[in-house]
Design a protein around this motif. Structure first.
Motif, PDB file in Angstrom:
ATOM      1  N   ILE A  66      -5.588  -9.937  -0.967  1.00  0.00           N
ATOM      2  CA  ILE A  66      -6.592  -9.923   0.098  1.00  0.00           C
ATOM      3  C   ILE A  66      -7.101  -8.488   0.268  1.00  0.00           C
ATOM      4  O   ILE A  66      -6.297  -7.553   0.358  1.00  0.00           O
ATOM      5  N   GLY A  67      -8.426  -8.345   0.278  1.00  0.00           N
ATOM      6  CA  GLY A  67      -8.959  -6.992   0.402  1.00  0.00           C
ATOM      7  C   GLY A  67     -10.362  -6.984   0.945  1.00  0.00           C
ATOM      8  O   GLY A  67     -10.945  -8.028   1.245  1.00  0.00           O
ATOM      9  N   LYS A  68     -10.879  -5.778   1.085  1.00  0.00           N
ATOM     10  CA  LYS A  68     -12.309  -5.642   1.444  1.00  0.00           C
ATOM     11  C   LYS A  68     -12.893  -4.454   0.699  1.00  0.00           C
ATOM     12  O   LYS A  68     -12.192  -3.462   0.423  1.00  0.00           O
ATOM     13  N   LEU A  69     -14.168  -4.607   0.349  1.00  0.00           N
ATOM     14  CA  LEU A  69     -14.894  -3.515  -0.312  1.00  0.00           C
ATOM     15  C   LEU A  69     -15.774  -2.850   0.724  1.00  0.00           C
ATOM     16  O   LEU A  69     -16.411  -3.547   1.520  1.00  0.00           O
ATOM     17  N   ASP A  70     -15.824  -1.520   0.726  1.00  0.00           N
ATOM     18  CA  ASP A  70     -16.755  -0.900   1.665  1.00  0.00           C
ATOM     19  C   ASP A  70     -18.130  -0.786   0.992  1.00  0.00           C
ATOM     20  O   ASP A  70     -18.306  -1.219  -0.156  1.00  0.00           O
ATOM     21  N   TYR A  71     -19.087  -0.188   1.681  1.00  0.00           N
ATOM     22  CA  TYR A  71     -20.452  -0.160   1.161  1.00  0.00           C
ATOM     23  C   TYR A  71     -20.576   0.662  -0.118  1.00  0.00           C
ATOM     24  O   TYR A  71     -21.509   0.500  -0.881  1.00  0.00           O
ATOM     25  N   GLU A  72     -19.603   1.543  -0.354  1.00  0.00           N
ATOM     26  CA  GLU A  72     -19.660   2.354  -1.586  1.00  0.00           C
ATOM     27  C   GLU A  72     -18.899   1.709  -2.734  1.00  0.00           C
ATOM     28  O   GLU A  72     -18.874   2.236  -3.845  1.00  0.00           O
ATOM     29  N   GLY A  73     -18.190   0.611  -2.442  1.00  0.00           N
ATOM     30  CA  GLY A  73     -17.429  -0.058  -3.497  1.00  0.00           C
ATOM     31  C   GLY A  73     -15.954   0.324  -3.528  1.00  0.00           C
ATOM     32  O   GLY A  73     -15.235   0.037  -4.480  1.00  0.00           O
ATOM     33  N   ARG A  74     -15.495   0.969  -2.466  1.00  0.00           N
ATOM     34  CA  ARG A  74     -14.086   1.363  -2.399  1.00  0.00           C
ATOM     35  C   ARG A  74     -13.270   0.186  -1.854  1.00  0.00           C
ATOM     36  O   ARG A  74     -13.655  -0.428  -0.849  1.00  0.00           O
ATOM     37  N   LEU A  75     -12.168  -0.118  -2.520  1.00  0.00           N
ATOM     38  CA  LEU A  75     -11.379  -1.302  -2.152  1.00  0.00           C
ATOM     39  C   LEU A  75     -10.174  -0.927  -1.286  1.00  0.00           C
ATOM     40  O   LEU A  75      -9.466   0.049  -1.566  1.00  0.00           O
ATOM     41  N   THR A  76      -9.954  -1.737  -0.247  1.00  0.00           N
ATOM     42  CA  THR A  76      -8.742  -1.609   0.576  1.00  0.00           C
ATOM     43  C   THR A  76      -8.018  -2.941   0.497  1.00  0.00           C
ATOM     44  O   THR A  76      -8.653  -3.994   0.578  1.00  0.00           O
ATOM     45  N   LEU A  77      -6.696  -2.914   0.336  1.00  0.00           N
ATOM     46  CA  LEU A  77      -5.917  -4.151   0.231  1.00  0.00           C
ATOM     47  C   LEU A  77      -5.134  -4.410   1.515  1.00  0.00           C
ATOM     48  O   LEU A  77      -4.690  -3.473   2.180  1.00  0.00           O
ATOM     49  N   PHE A  78      -4.944  -5.696   1.823  1.00  0.00           N
ATOM     50  CA  PHE A  78      -4.207  -6.060   3.050  1.00  0.00           C
ATOM     51  C   PHE A  78      -3.067  -7.037   2.769  1.00  0.00           C
ATOM     52  O   PHE A  78      -2.674  -7.785   3.643  1.00  0.00           O
ATOM     53  N   GLY A  79      -2.586  -7.100   1.563  1.00  0.00           N
ATOM     54  CA  GLY A  79      -1.506  -8.046   1.268  1.00  0.00           C
ATOM     55  C   GLY A  79      -2.014  -9.153   0.368  1.00  0.00           C
ATOM     56  O   GLY A  79      -3.051  -9.014  -0.289  1.00  0.00           O
ATOM     57  N   ARG A  80      -1.276 -10.266   0.381  1.00  0.00           N
ATOM     58  CA  ARG A  80      -1.618 -11.332  -0.558  1.00  0.00           C
ATOM     59  C   ARG A  80      -1.854 -12.660   0.134  1.00  0.00           C
ATOM     60  O   ARG A  80      -1.369 -12.879   1.240  1.00  0.00           O
ATOM     61  N   SER A  81      -2.584 -13.529  -0.549  1.00  0.00           N
ATOM     62  CA  SER A  81      -2.802 -14.861   0.014  1.00  0.00           C
ATOM     63  C   SER A  81      -1.553 -15.722  -0.179  1.00  0.00           C
ATOM     64  O   SER A  81      -1.346 -16.694   0.522  1.00  0.00           O
ATOM     65  N   THR A  82      -0.698 -15.364  -1.133  1.00  0.00           N
ATOM     66  CA  THR A  82       0.582 -16.058  -1.294  1.00  0.00           C
ATOM     67  C   THR A  82       1.634 -15.238  -0.546  1.00  0.00           C
ATOM     68  O   THR A  82       1.337 -14.151  -0.063  1.00  0.00           O
ATOM     69  N   ASP A  83       2.874 -15.751  -0.454  1.00  0.00           N
ATOM     70  CA  ASP A  83       3.867 -14.973   0.296  1.00  0.00           C
ATOM     71  C   ASP A  83       4.727 -14.086  -0.611  1.00  0.00           C
ATOM     72  O   ASP A  83       5.850 -13.724  -0.280  1.00  0.00           O
ATOM     73  N   MET A  84       4.172 -13.717  -1.773  1.00  0.00           N
ATOM     74  CA  MET A  84       4.893 -12.799  -2.669  1.00  0.00           C
ATOM     75  C   MET A  84       5.243 -11.501  -1.944  1.00  0.00           C
ATOM     76  O   MET A  84       4.483 -11.032  -1.114  1.00  0.00           O
ATOM     77  N   LEU A  85       6.399 -10.940  -2.278  1.00  0.00           N
ATOM     78  CA  LEU A  85       6.719  -9.628  -1.719  1.00  0.00           C
ATOM     79  C   LEU A  85       6.972  -8.664  -2.868  1.00  0.00           C
ATOM     80  O   LEU A  85       7.210  -9.078  -4.003  1.00  0.00           O
ATOM     81  N   ILE A  86       6.885  -7.366  -2.571  1.00  0.00           N
ATOM     82  CA  ILE A  86       7.102  -6.366  -3.620  1.00  0.00           C
ATOM     83  C   ILE A  86       8.230  -5.444  -3.192  1.00  0.00           C
ATOM     84  O   ILE A  86       8.136  -4.759  -2.177  1.00  0.00           O
ATOM     85  N   SER A  87       9.297  -5.457  -3.964  1.00  0.00           N
ATOM     86  CA  SER A  87      10.462  -4.631  -3.646  1.00  0.00           C
ATOM     87  C   SER A  87      10.659  -3.595  -4.749  1.00  0.00           C
ATOM     88  O   SER A  87      10.892  -3.958  -5.906  1.00  0.00           O
ATOM     89  N   GLY A  88      10.533  -2.336  -4.392  1.00  0.00           N
ATOM     90  CA  GLY A  88      10.726  -1.269  -5.388  1.00  0.00           C
ATOM     91  C   GLY A  88       9.812  -1.422  -6.599  1.00  0.00           C
ATOM     92  O   GLY A  88      10.159  -0.999  -7.685  1.00  0.00           O
ATOM     93  N   GLY A  89       8.657  -2.046  -6.414  1.00  0.00           N
ATOM     94  CA  GLY A  89       7.708  -2.215  -7.520  1.00  0.00           C
ATOM     95  C   GLY A  89       7.898  -3.515  -8.283  1.00  0.00           C
ATOM     96  O   GLY A  89       7.140  -3.803  -9.205  1.00  0.00           O
ATOM     97  N   TYR A  90       8.895  -4.319  -7.920  1.00  0.00           N
ATOM     98  CA  TYR A  90       9.073  -5.624  -8.571  1.00  0.00           C
ATOM     99  C   TYR A  90       8.493  -6.719  -7.686  1.00  0.00           C
ATOM    100  O   TYR A  90       8.802  -6.783  -6.490  1.00  0.00           O
ATOM    101  N   ASN A  91       7.689  -7.609  -8.300  1.00  0.00           N
ATOM    102  CA  ASN A  91       7.154  -8.749  -7.553  1.00  0.00           C
ATOM    103  C   ASN A  91       8.234  -9.813  -7.413  1.00  0.00           C
ATOM    104  O   ASN A  91       8.892 -10.164  -8.392  1.00  0.00           O
ATOM    105  N   ILE A  92       8.378 -10.342  -6.208  1.00  0.00           N
ATOM    106  CA  ILE A  92       9.389 -11.381  -5.977  1.00  0.00           C
ATOM    107  C   ILE A  92       8.726 -12.539  -5.246  1.00  0.00           C
ATOM    108  O   ILE A  92       8.039 -12.335  -4.246  1.00  0.00           O
ATOM    109  N   TYR A  93       8.934 -13.761  -5.763  1.00  0.00           N
ATOM    110  CA  TYR A  93       8.380 -14.937  -5.101  1.00  0.00           C
ATOM    111  C   TYR A  93       9.450 -15.662  -4.307  1.00  0.00           C
ATOM    112  O   TYR A  93      10.428 -16.157  -4.875  1.00  0.00           O
TER     113      TYR A  93
END
Ligand code: MCA
Length: 507
Positions: free
Chosen positions: A383-410
């Motif tokens: 989930i994210g948004k692009l600003d008017y210049e094309g810069r992306l900001t992320l707000f997490g995921r649409s699934t409930d995946m989590l990231i621990s120490g760089g590893y994706n965990i479902y």
């Protein structure tokens, strides 16, 4: 024209033949020429065993110069390389072997022992020990002639299959083509300004896109050098940081460096770039790092299916909490659930299209179809948004995946096992903020017993029969019931808010 990605690397092996490519922690140095030779010997080894374009090998081995050469020889011969996390258990391996049906498997010594019984189920698949230092295999390789033939390939031929955790609990193999690797490698070299004089600190594992493709390719494409660490250790890195110009890591690496008093401006005196990815970098770490070192960490964003998608700029503002702009030749957009493209500053799902996007999930046509829009955009699930210049900001995921120490965990993968345990009526697994790992796994459990509930250790023992240790919950919480919405769906958001500070309270 041959579109094998290795042809470009081969040119560089000749062009930079006397440059050091890899310096190991032991001080042993490998020139471009040495790695070219080792790669050519591995090619002979693989071809002698009858492997050819499209054959598949699974590798679950410790990080070593030989495993790098094995990877390169697969590119060269058109054999598909499938690296797996060294933490995976026999149960997880069984799934991967059945799914991939490889011709060969390479395992480290401890994994051969661990998978002994499993391997009996696959008598036709040859298995070799690939480990650090001299083994029977490395000795045999060193005696072999060099095979310098680069397999003629199309750009869409598969180079590697990278498994990503699946929402239903089963991993999916993302098929990465030679074109994907070449386009993404070249784009990163250009936007991050890599050149022959760069020296990269490489402490990442090489069974993921970050350590295997992003880190190795930027170096191999420029004739630069790698200081090669077996694994991440802040003290070892601090010792070698003054010799390096670039470091790549997951946010946990940067947090751990900051925890050391002797990590300071003078340690970083020759560094031109710190790059972070694979998990969100918090504003705190970004700001603290700036204060301590004068460096703004460059945060970028990618996925196994796409390689790198966006990056903060090398020159220009690196803004904390954003992941920057799309890489050259890559289109990104944000859409709502129905696929309607949203305007700037609206939140939605990030979609991406370009030469970096994988060709589909291995043996999962249906799944592949579901993840792509008709016009070729891949739906990332972020989930994210692009600003008017094309810069992306992320707000997490649409699934409930989590990231621990760089590893994706479902969570689903863990919940399925927990729900099978006799004393557990149901479970909900969530990720909670954790100072060191970013997020850590928490299991919320409902018992079907009035007393003498099964202990945390016994639960972990059961889990470890099926899944890797890093996926096991760091905390177990017993509740009378799970919060549910009107439709009866477990409200993980409510649980996450409730246990938001669980790892802070115990300090
Ligand atoms: C190890 N452990 C973990 C993790 N790693 N627990 C939770 N999360 C983890 N990530 C546990 C082990 O099971 C073990 O448990 C204990 O920690 C110590 O193990 P050790 O291996 O010594 O841990 P460590 O050295 O402290 O490792 C933590 C780490 C490592 C340095 C953060 O996980 C790491 O290098 N992560 C990088 C992952 C990465 O490269 N991700 C990129 C993929 P016990 O002691 O109880 O037995 S994502 C990607 O490629 C995308 C495309 C992208 O954008 O980059």
């Amino acid at each position: 024209m041959n579109q094998n990605f290795y042809r470009i690397l081969d040119d560089n092996f000749d062009k930079y033949s006397d440059n050091i490519l890899i310096e190991e922690e032991s001080g042993e140095k490998w020139k471009y020429n040495d790695i070219k030779k080792l790669t050519a010997q591995f090619s002979t080894f693989l071809r002698n065993l009858g492997l050819k374009k499209g054959s598949r090998i699974i590798v679950q081995a410790e990080k070593s110069v030989h495993s790098v050469a094995l990877y390169l020889s697969c590119l060269k011969t058109g054999i598909i390389y499938i690296p797996l996390n060294t933490a995976y258990t026999s149960n997880e391996m069984s799934y991967f072997i059945n799914n991939i049906e490889p011709q060969l498997i390479f395992l480290s010594i401890n994994k051969i022992e661990e998978h002994k019984d499993l391997l009996l189920d696959f008598p036709k698949i040859k298995t070799f020990i690939l480990d650090i230092g001299n083994t029977e295999l490395t000795d045999e390789i060193s005696e072999l002639k060099e095979d310098n033939n680069i397999e003629e390939l199309d750009e869409n031929d598969i180079a590697s299959i990278i498994f990503t955790s699946g929402t239903t609990g089963r991993s999916k193999g993302a098929m990465i083509t030679h074109k994907n690797l070449e386009s993404n490698g070249n784009a990163l070299v250009s936007i991050w300004g890599f050149n022959e004089s760069d020296i990269l600190l490489h402490a990442l594992p090489i069974f993921h896109v970050h350590g295997l493709f992003v880190a190795l390719h930027t170096i191999l494409l420029t004739g630069a050098k790698i200081i090669f660490f077996q694994k991440f250790s802040p003290n070892a890195l601090i010792r070698r940081l003054p010799d390096a110009t670039v470091m790549m890591g997951v946010p946990t690496y940067y947090r751990r460096l900051l925890s050391k008093d002797n990590f300071n401006k003078s340690t970083c005196k020759n560094i031109r770039l710190f790059i972070s990815g694979s998990a969100p970098l918090t504003d705190n770490v970004f700001l603290e790092f700036k204060k301590r070192t004068d460096h703004n960490i460059l945060e970028r964003y990618g996925m196994s299916e796409t390689g790198m998608i966006t990056s903060n700029p090398l020159n220009g503002d690196r803004i904390a909490g954003t992941v920057g702009f799309a890489l050259p030749n890559i289109d990104i957009r944000v859409s709502d659930e129905t696929g309607e493209i949203l305007t700037a500053d609206s939140r939605g799902v990030v979609e991406v299209r370009g030469p970096n996007v994988f060709s589909g999930y291995w043996r999962s046509e249906e799944k592949t179809k579901k993840e792509f829009r008709l016009d070729g955009f891949f739906i990332t699930g972020d989930i994210g948004k692009l600003d008017y210049e094309g810069r992306l900001t992320l707000f997490g995921r649409s699934t409930d995946m989590l990231i621990s120490g760089g590893y994706n965990i479902y969570p689903k993968e863990i919940e399925l096992i927990l729900d099978e345990i006799e004393d557990i009526q149901e479970s909900a697994v969530i990720g909670c903020p954790h100072d060191d790992l970013g997020e850590a796994v928490v299991a919320i459990l409902i018992s079907n017993k009035a007393k003498d509930i099964i202990s945390d250790d016994s639960i972990e023992e059961i889990l470890l029969k099926s899944i890797a240790k890093f996926k096991c919950p760091a905390r177990y919480i017993w509740l009378d019931e799970l919060p549910r919405n009107a439709m009866g769906k477990v409200q993980k958001k409510v649980l996450k808010e409730k246990y938001n500070k669980i790892f802070k309270e115990i300090k």
